[in-house]
Design an enzyme around this catalytic site. Structure first.
Site, PDB file in Angstrom:
ATOM      1  N   ARG A   8     -12.679   1.858  31.794  1.00 18.93           N
ATOM      2  CA  ARG A   8     -13.391   2.226  30.569  1.00 18.93           C
ATOM      3  C   ARG A   8     -14.283   3.429  30.816  1.00 18.93           C
ATOM      4  O   ARG A   8     -14.955   3.515  31.843  1.00 18.93           O
ATOM      5  CB  ARG A   8     -14.263   1.075  30.070  1.00 18.93           C
ATOM      6  CG  ARG A   8     -14.960   1.408  28.743  1.00 18.93           C
ATOM      7  CD  ARG A   8     -15.883   0.283  28.296  1.00 18.93           C
ATOM      8  NE  ARG A   8     -17.042   0.134  29.166  1.00 18.93           N
ATOM      9  CZ  ARG A   8     -18.122   0.907  29.113  1.00 18.93           C
ATOM     10  NH1 ARG A   8     -18.182   1.911  28.244  1.00 18.93           N
ATOM     11  NH2 ARG A   8     -19.136   0.704  29.936  1.00 18.93           N
ATOM     12  N   VAL A   9     -14.273   4.356  29.863  1.00 15.98           N
ATOM     13  CA  VAL A   9     -15.230   5.460  29.832  1.00 15.98           C
ATOM     14  C   VAL A   9     -15.909   5.434  28.471  1.00 15.98           C
ATOM     15  O   VAL A   9     -15.382   4.871  27.513  1.00 15.98           O
ATOM     16  CB  VAL A   9     -14.564   6.825  30.073  1.00 15.98           C
ATOM     17  CG1 VAL A   9     -14.058   6.927  31.510  1.00 15.98           C
ATOM     18  CG2 VAL A   9     -13.423   7.060  29.104  1.00 15.98           C
ATOM     19  N   SER A  10     -17.073   6.071  28.385  1.00 14.91           N
ATOM     20  CA  SER A  10     -17.887   5.937  27.185  1.00 14.91           C
ATOM     21  C   SER A  10     -17.627   6.991  26.125  1.00 14.91           C
ATOM     22  O   SER A  10     -17.995   6.807  24.969  1.00 14.91           O
ATOM     23  CB  SER A  10     -19.378   5.968  27.563  1.00 14.91           C
ATOM     24  OG  SER A  10     -19.678   4.907  28.446  1.00 14.91           O
ATOM     25  N   THR A  11     -17.008   8.122  26.491  1.00 14.32           N
ATOM     26  CA  THR A  11     -16.840   9.215  25.535  1.00 14.32           C
ATOM     27  C   THR A  11     -15.421   9.746  25.544  1.00 14.32           C
ATOM     28  O   THR A  11     -14.687   9.611  26.521  1.00 14.32           O
ATOM     29  CB  THR A  11     -17.796  10.378  25.849  1.00 14.32           C
ATOM     30  OG1 THR A  11     -17.416  10.959  27.106  1.00 14.32           O
ATOM     31  CG2 THR A  11     -19.242   9.902  25.931  1.00 14.32           C
ATOM     32  N   GLN A  14     -14.953  12.290  28.354  1.00 18.05           N
ATOM     33  CA  GLN A  14     -14.656  11.696  29.651  1.00 18.05           C
ATOM     34  C   GLN A  14     -13.208  11.232  29.713  1.00 18.05           C
ATOM     35  O   GLN A  14     -12.540  11.362  30.737  1.00 18.05           O
ATOM     36  CB  GLN A  14     -15.590  10.510  29.916  1.00 18.05           C
ATOM     37  CG  GLN A  14     -17.019  10.912  30.206  1.00 18.05           C
ATOM     38  CD  GLN A  14     -17.908   9.707  30.412  1.00 18.05           C
ATOM     39  OE1 GLN A  14     -17.623   8.618  29.917  1.00 18.05           O
ATOM     40  NE2 GLN A  14     -18.996   9.896  31.133  1.00 18.05           N
TER      41      GLN A  14
END
Length: 228
Positions: A8-11, A14
């Site tokens: 998982r990445v937040s943006t 990314q």
């Protein structure tokens, strides 16, 4: 052991650049290699850690049930910064391991999740306090041109959001397609019958709820499933 990898990445930035994903993937692969485990499938989510409604995580959990596999993540904070979410995941019966703490027991994971949630809340409080202090000093917050200046960006963001939702829906359709093919080949072809079978197997619907015939029919409208 069969592993389902979840990253998982937040943006979106990314996600497109691979920032953070490469490190997570490397950690999970090293864990699998050192333990002689097999990575059956990999799922990537671009979503804030505050939110619990993650379609790719739901698909990963469904894959864990299908393959009797363990969910594998690089770090606990990649899964969630929300104690209730981690608790619900643990109660679902799906085993999971965090590479940064592979020997952690249930109590340890609860404590780590609680600390992560507390850290997120403290960051939020500090941000609010800093904004309030700036406002008290007379600093003008927001866009000085008002809401009208934001309209072009809002329209663009809405279009991007719609595109992401469509892409996410297509990915969910691809994820469930093999199961629906299996059901169809075994003679379970009706939408109601397939929804009932998915619920009996404990496979969660895209948003974590139960399957119902209309949802199955919507899945079939996706190109991935037009032959089912």
């Amino acid at each position: 052991m069969n592993l389902i990898a979840y990253y998982r990445v937040s943006t979106d930035k990314q996600g497109r650049s691979g920032l953070g994903l490469a490190a997570q993937e490397s950690a999970v692969q090293q864990h699998a290699a050192s333990g002689g485990h097999r990575i059956v499938a990999q799922f990537v989510e671009v979503e804030s850690g505050k939110r619990a409604d993650r379609p790719q995580l739901a698909a990963a959990l469904a894959a864990c049930r299908l393959h009797r596999a363990t969910l594998c993540i690089a770090k606990l904070d990649r899964l969630a910064r929300n104690l209730a979410f981690v608790a619900n995941l643990m109660e679902s019966g799906t085993d999971f391991v965090a590479v940064d703490n592979p020997t952690a027991n249930r109590l340890t994971i609860h404590l780590l999740a609680a600390i992560a949630e507390h850290e997120r809340e403290m960051i939020s409080q500090r941000t609010k306090a800093a904004l309030a202090a700036a406002k008290a000093r007379g600093v003008r917050l927001g866009n000085p041109n008002g809401a009208a200046a934001l309209l072009p960006g809002c329209h663009e963001a809405a279009a991007k959001s719609a595109t992401r939702r469509q892409e996410a829906a297509t990915k969910r359709a691809f994820a469930i397609a093999p199961v629906l093919v299996e059901l169809a080949e075994s003679g379970i072809v009706g939408a109601a019958a397939q929804a009932r079978e998915l619920n009996l197997r404990g496979i969660p619907a895209p948003k974590g709820g139960v399957w119902y015939p209309a949802l199955i029919r919507r899945m079939r409208t996706r190109r991935a499933l037009d032959q089912i």
